[in-house]
Scaffold this motif. Sequence first.
Motif, mmCIF file in Angstrom:
data_model
loop_
_atom_site.group_PDB
_atom_site.id
_atom_site.type_symbol
_atom_site.label_atom_id
_atom_site.label_comp_id
_atom_site.label_asym_id
_atom_site.label_seq_id
_atom_site.Cartn_x
_atom_site.Cartn_y
_atom_site.Cartn_z
ATOM 1 N N PHE A 182 0.885 -1.161 0.000
ATOM 2 C CA PHE A 182 0.000 0.000 0.000
ATOM 3 C C PHE A 182 0.927 1.216 0.000
ATOM 4 C CE2 PHE A 182 -4.106 1.416 -0.105
ATOM 5 C CZ PHE A 182 -4.997 1.042 0.890
ATOM 6 N N HIS A 209 0.620 5.306 0.635
ATOM 7 C CA HIS A 209 -0.133 6.519 0.951
ATOM 8 C C HIS A 209 0.774 7.724 0.756
ATOM 9 C CE1 HIS A 209 -3.322 4.042 2.599
ATOM 10 N NE2 HIS A 209 -4.010 5.115 2.915
ATOM 11 N N GLU A 254 -1.823 11.457 7.692
ATOM 12 C CA GLU A 254 -2.601 11.818 6.499
ATOM 13 C C GLU A 254 -3.920 12.492 6.854
ATOM 14 O OE1 GLU A 254 -2.238 8.732 7.578
ATOM 15 O OE2 GLU A 254 -4.265 7.929 7.720
ATOM 16 N N TRP A 255 -4.314 12.440 8.120
ATOM 17 C CA TRP A 255 -5.523 13.162 8.550
ATOM 18 C C TRP A 255 -5.191 14.523 9.141
ATOM 19 C CZ3 TRP A 255 -10.903 11.634 9.930
ATOM 20 C CH2 TRP A 255 -11.346 10.562 9.167
ATOM 21 N N HIS A 257 -6.483 10.966 -1.801
ATOM 22 C CA HIS A 257 -6.906 10.633 -0.447
ATOM 23 C C HIS A 257 -7.952 11.646 0.011
ATOM 24 C CE1 HIS A 257 -6.435 9.378 3.832
ATOM 25 N NE2 HIS A 257 -6.245 8.210 3.257
ATOM 26 N N HIS A 258 -8.363 11.612 1.265
ATOM 27 C CA HIS A 258 -9.453 12.477 1.737
ATOM 28 C C HIS A 258 -9.172 13.954 1.495
ATOM 29 C CE1 HIS A 258 -10.260 8.683 3.458
ATOM 30 N NE2 HIS A 258 -9.912 8.891 4.704
ATOM 31 N N TYR A 302 -5.981 3.302 -5.042
ATOM 32 C CA TYR A 302 -6.817 3.713 -3.911
ATOM 33 C C TYR A 302 -7.476 5.023 -4.344
ATOM 34 C CZ TYR A 302 -7.818 5.956 0.614
ATOM 35 O OH TYR A 302 -8.416 6.605 1.680
ATOM 36 N N TRP A 357 -9.287 0.194 -4.793
ATOM 37 C CA TRP A 357 -9.393 0.198 -3.331
ATOM 38 C C TRP A 357 -10.095 1.494 -2.915
ATOM 39 C CZ3 TRP A 357 -8.928 0.661 1.808
ATOM 40 C CH2 TRP A 357 -8.545 -0.459 2.582
ATOM 41 N N ASP A 409 -12.311 4.051 -0.520
ATOM 42 C CA ASP A 409 -12.243 4.278 0.927
ATOM 43 C C ASP A 409 -12.923 5.598 1.283
ATOM 44 O OD1 ASP A 409 -9.464 4.682 3.230
ATOM 45 O OD2 ASP A 409 -11.255 3.436 3.426
ATOM 46 N N PHE A 410 -13.595 5.891 2.428
ATOM 47 C CA PHE A 410 -13.991 4.750 3.221
ATOM 48 C C PHE A 410 -15.480 4.859 3.489
ATOM 49 C CE2 PHE A 410 -13.043 7.735 6.741
ATOM 50 C CZ PHE A 410 -14.069 7.521 7.635
ATOM 51 N N PHE A 462 -17.672 1.928 5.181
ATOM 52 C CA PHE A 462 -17.761 0.504 5.496
ATOM 53 C C PHE A 462 -19.187 -0.002 5.327
ATOM 54 C CE2 PHE A 462 -13.510 0.008 7.031
ATOM 55 C CZ PHE A 462 -13.144 1.281 7.442
ATOM 56 N N ARG A 500 -15.446 -1.223 0.593
ATOM 57 C CA ARG A 500 -15.738 0.050 1.270
ATOM 58 C C ARG A 500 -16.565 1.021 0.433
ATOM 59 N NH1 ARG A 500 -10.390 1.175 5.066
ATOM 60 N NH2 ARG A 500 -10.382 -0.886 6.057
ATOM 61 N N GLU A 536 -8.773 -3.803 9.092
ATOM 62 C CA GLU A 536 -7.704 -2.801 9.109
ATOM 63 C C GLU A 536 -7.005 -2.761 10.451
ATOM 64 O OE1 GLU A 536 -8.797 0.946 7.466
ATOM 65 O OE2 GLU A 536 -7.549 2.086 8.860
ATOM 66 N N CYS A 590 -5.195 -4.689 5.959
ATOM 67 C CA CYS A 590 -4.324 -3.572 5.609
ATOM 68 C C CYS A 590 -3.641 -3.081 6.885
ATOM 69 C CB CYS A 590 -5.096 -2.449 4.924
ATOM 70 S SG CYS A 590 -6.661 -1.993 5.694
ATOM 71 N N TRP A 623 -0.656 6.149 8.136
ATOM 72 C CA TRP A 623 -0.574 5.668 6.746
ATOM 73 C C TRP A 623 0.311 6.614 5.942
ATOM 74 C CZ3 TRP A 623 -2.738 0.963 5.637
ATOM 75 C CH2 TRP A 623 -3.632 0.458 6.583
HETATM 76 O O1 FHN Z 1 -9.143 7.289 6.737
HETATM 77 C C1 FHN Z 1 -8.456 6.310 6.000
HETATM 78 C C2 FHN Z 1 -7.025 6.232 6.410
HETATM 79 O O2 FHN Z 1 -6.393 7.475 6.237
HETATM 80 C C3 FHN Z 1 -6.325 5.166 5.563
HETATM 81 O O3 FHN Z 1 -6.374 5.527 4.185
HETATM 82 C C4 FHN Z 1 -7.018 3.836 5.785
HETATM 83 C C5 FHN Z 1 -6.397 2.728 4.938
HETATM 84 O O4 FHN Z 1 -7.186 1.567 5.053
HETATM 85 N N1 FHN Z 1 -8.451 3.957 5.419
HETATM 86 C C6 FHN Z 1 -9.181 4.965 6.124
HETATM 87 C C7 FHN Z 1 -9.416 4.560 7.573
HETATM 88 O O5 FHN Z 1 -10.123 3.328 7.582
#
Ligand code: FHN
Length: 433
Positions: A34, A36, A47-48, A95-96, A138, A201, A203-204, A206, A238, A254, A272, A279
């Motif tokens: 993976f 990131h 990453e957040w 990513h987010h 991703y 992949w 995300d996210f 669930f 996801r 995870e 993961c 990450w």
């Molecule tokens: O919020 C994301 C996190 O930053 C990361 O990417 C993970 C990887 O599985 N997925 C989310 C949290 O479940």
Amino acid sequence: ISRAQNTTKQLFNETAQQKSHRLQWWTDARFGMFIHWGLYSEAARHEWVKNRERLTTQQYQKYFDNFDPDHFEPKKWAKEAKAAGMKYAVLTTKHHEGFCLFDSKYTDYKATNTPAHRDLVREFVDAFRAEGIKVGFYYSLLDWHYPDYTIDRNHPQRIDNGDSLAYAKINQGRDMEKYRKYLFNQVRELLTNYGKIDILWLDFSFPGKNGKGHQDWHSKELLKMIRQLQPEIIVDNRLDLNDYSDGYDFETPEQVSAQTLAKYRGKVWETCQTFSGSWGYYRDETSWKTNHQLLDLLISSVSNGGNLILNVGPTARGEFDYRAVSHLDSIAYWMHANNRAIYGCTFAPDSYQVPDGTKLTYNPTTKRLYICLYDIPENGKLKLTGYTGKIKYAQLLNDASELTYTQQGQDLILNMPKVRPPYDIPVVELFLQ
Ligand code: FHN
């Protein structure tokens, strides 16, 4: 997974055999990387970070303006992944934070507009394919940059007390239909412009947790588009779809402990995991898993019939962190000698009792059983209860040196090497009758 296979057939005209064939390379591979990587790598504190520090887009802009990965050599990344025995690699295309590593025509918030001036996704797929590594993307369903994306409890501009009126007010004018169209367009770009993509992949969201699948992502329509564009692609769970019957392919436990993986046995899954608690690259992170913990995660994943995708968070200069490289080198050393206990393997049939201090993996194609020796008995004898008549030869995997054994009724007594093999967890390879 017959229910899933049958319903996927209904949704996508795929038979159970076709689905099994489609996933075969992935279940045989067992081990992936993976990656990131994004503007958060510049902040270098998770990453957040935009969320944790409630940064506005304006406050976050400096990371865009300064993003210049001058040491980015994807061929070097690919070689390190290959040496570690990783058969596939999944890169964050977005990513987010909403920043796109690819040259999307639907946004200016992308790597080609930073000092990088490069389509980083293009270079990733080219380099990893050149090493024979399958490529995956991703893509974050959440987007904290896109102006029409709804501010919710996961957003940097969230409202702590959850005041629904206040949320309604700050979301006035935000049009999720526009965001959904953006999302579909970008997924279409990713699955159209970069050749055959092996994994998606998402995300996210669930299954059944966020309730967003039907409202925000239009998940079933999205999945149909995905499979029309890339019929062979393998998709994670996801999208807030509630069951295999909705057409996703694998579950994604995870950061779970190795001990809990037994509950996924019999399902289709990939755990993961990170090296550390983050990450994305986190310079001052001090809690890193040990080499033994990482190797145990790999062995435990396979011994319970699943995959491990292990994350690297490259720096903003485009290099793997020295600590990640050290772990990858350690894994590479073990995999070079012992990867037959991983590739094409799954959990052992119940008829094979697990000796104390070991974990088993089993290759149903070659009919070989692998005993991963977490402990080597002090008396140099490993008792294999009930194995009489089941094996025809035994050897140490790393050097193919014979291991002799004697029979005691229904049990076999395997003579351990007197000199401990130079591996954290040595492996015995049993040739089954
Ligand atoms: O919020 C994301 C996190 O930053 C990361 O990417 C993970 C990887 O599985 N997925 C989310 C949290 O479940």
